[in-house]
Scaffold this motif. Structure first.
Motif, short mmCIF file in Angstrom:
data_model
loop_
_atom_site.label_atom_id
_atom_site.label_comp_id
_atom_site.label_asym_id
_atom_site.label_seq_id
_atom_site.Cartn_x
_atom_site.Cartn_y
_atom_site.Cartn_z
N PHE A 130 0.84 -1.35 -0.03
CA PHE A 130 0.09 -0.03 0.11
C PHE A 130 1.03 1.31 0.09
O PHE A 130 1.68 1.34 0.95
CB PHE A 130 -0.91 0.03 1.12
N SER A 156 0.76 5.59 -0.52
CA SER A 156 0.01 6.87 -0.66
C SER A 156 0.86 7.98 -0.03
O SER A 156 1.83 7.81 0.71
CB SER A 156 -1.43 6.68 0.16
N ASP A 211 -6.62 2.47 3.66
CA ASP A 211 -6.32 1.35 2.67
C ASP A 211 -6.19 -0.06 2.98
O ASP A 211 -6.63 -1.16 2.76
CB ASP A 211 -5.37 1.84 1.50
N ARG A 216 -5.04 7.98 4.54
CA ARG A 216 -5.42 7.33 3.56
C ARG A 216 -4.82 5.76 3.26
O ARG A 216 -5.45 4.84 3.28
CB ARG A 216 -5.35 8.10 2.22
N ASN A 229 -8.79 -1.37 5.09
CA ASN A 229 -10.02 -1.80 4.30
C ASN A 229 -9.73 -3.23 3.57
O ASN A 229 -10.46 -4.04 3.49
CB ASN A 229 -10.44 -0.91 3.27
N TRP A 230 -8.44 -3.54 3.22
CA TRP A 230 -8.01 -4.68 2.65
C TRP A 230 -8.08 -5.77 3.62
O TRP A 230 -8.34 -6.86 3.42
CB TRP A 230 -6.44 -4.46 2.18
#
Length: 346
Positions: free
Chosen positions: A194, A196, A205, A201, A208-209
């Motif tokens: 990931f 960013s 991410d 954020r 959420n994963w």
């Protein structure tokens, strides 16, 4: 730290004390174990804005005094650690050794406590790395295997593959790049990466994963296991009495699947569901609220089963243990009824 055309790797610094001259010995924090010791080859100062359009962006100077922002050109800066202190040593070997020791100590203090089982985090500066670790801690994510400054490398991916917990076998990069050879290995080993330039954020991410993977894992497990369900044989919906018995049912709770064994409310087993049909089409499962036709080889309608009977999916003790914490409120209620039926039978 930047690659400048014709100059190689340079570092941008703010000189907040003393004087810096061409030829000075520099001690710079490094991503490797030992600090970098090098000699200043050139000192570059930014030109005024009006001069940028017509001339080079920087002008060379022999020396500069505090407080100034300058670019330093020197050999061996490839592993310079962004965010670390840069010191000048001018008074011989003893002072140089003292400065090296000080820089090394400062970097050691900046290192974070790590765990063999944890995520890997990378950032563009030490300050960013500390901020990312702090935000992760605030979200309850405290297990970090490695925290370093710099792009995500092949070595990072290999390190991530050694983490046994699949939810921690991941890499978070703030404002950094994923090197091409690292990308290939990450894809081959299914290591999630990931990246960013916004910390919240980046963490979002990752969370959420994890949430998605846990839901996927739960669905896969639920598909393999027999789950609680109960059905009612609908009146006027006996299509065949035996061999096989075909009846219309309504799913009162949970989900029925082909192959599951059914018992009556008195605990007597009546065999397995061979087929489920909805509007003439064979389906593998039927959920609460659905009205479908089922076929069973073992029972005979009017003997073992009859209209308005409520039947339950029978579940083994081992599967009941595996289902702990995975069931919906509705399924939990059906399971309680099943266990009560079993209790009465024994």
């Amino acid at each position: 730290k930047k690659e400048e055309r014709g100059l190689g790797t340079t570092i941008d610094v703010i000189l907040y004390d003393g004087q810096l001259s061409v030829g000075d010995t520099l001690v710079v924090g490094s991503t490797e174990e030992e600090p970098i010791v090098t000699r200043v080859k050139a000192v570059l100062k930014p030109r005024a804005l009006q001069e940028i359009r017509t001339e080079q962006r920087f002008k060379r100077v022999r020396r500069v005094n505090a407080a100034s922002g300058v670019k330093i050109v020197a050999p061996g800066l490839e592993n310079a650690l962004p965010g670390s202190r840069v010191r000048v040593s001018k008074q011989g070997k003893d002072e140089l050794e003292r400065v090296i020791k000080e820089i090394k100590g400062e970097i050691e203090e900046m290192k974070m406590e790590t765990s063999p089982e944890g995520i890997i985090i990378k950032a563009d500066t030490m300050g960013s790395l500390e901020a990312l670790a702090l935000e992760l801690k605030g979200e309850g994510i405290e297990k970090i295997k490695k925290a370093e400054v710099g792009s995500i490398s092949k070595r990072d991916i290999i390190d991530a593959t050694t983490v046994k917990n699949r939810y921690l076998s991941a890499i978070l990069g703030f404002n950094v790049d994923l090197l091409p050879d690292a990308k290939e290995i990450a894809l081959a080993n299914r290591i999630p990466v990931f990246i960013s330039d916004v910390i919240y954020r980046l963490i979002e991410d990752y969370e959420n994963w994890m949430r998605g993977e846990r839901e996927k894992e739960k669905r896969e497990l639920m598909d393999r296991l027999t789950t609680p369900a109960k059905i009612k044989i609908l009146p006027g919906c006996v299509f065949r009495q035996s061999k096989p018995a075909i009846v219309g049912v309504e799913v009162l709770g949970g989900k029925i699947k082909t192959g599951v064994k059914l018992i009556r409310a008195d605990g007597v087993g009546i065999g397995a569901i061979n087929e489920i049909q909805d509007k003439g089409e064979s389906i593998k499962s039927a959920e609460q609220g659905m009205q479908v036709a089922i076929s069973m080889k073992k029972p005979t309608v009017g003997r073992q089963i009859k209209e308005n009977d409520v039947l339950y999916v029978d579940i083994s003790d081992e599967e009941i243990k595996m289902l702990k914490g995975l069931l919906s409120v509705d399924e939990e209620e059906v399971l309680e009824e099943l266990l009560e039926i079993r209790g009465k039978k024994t």
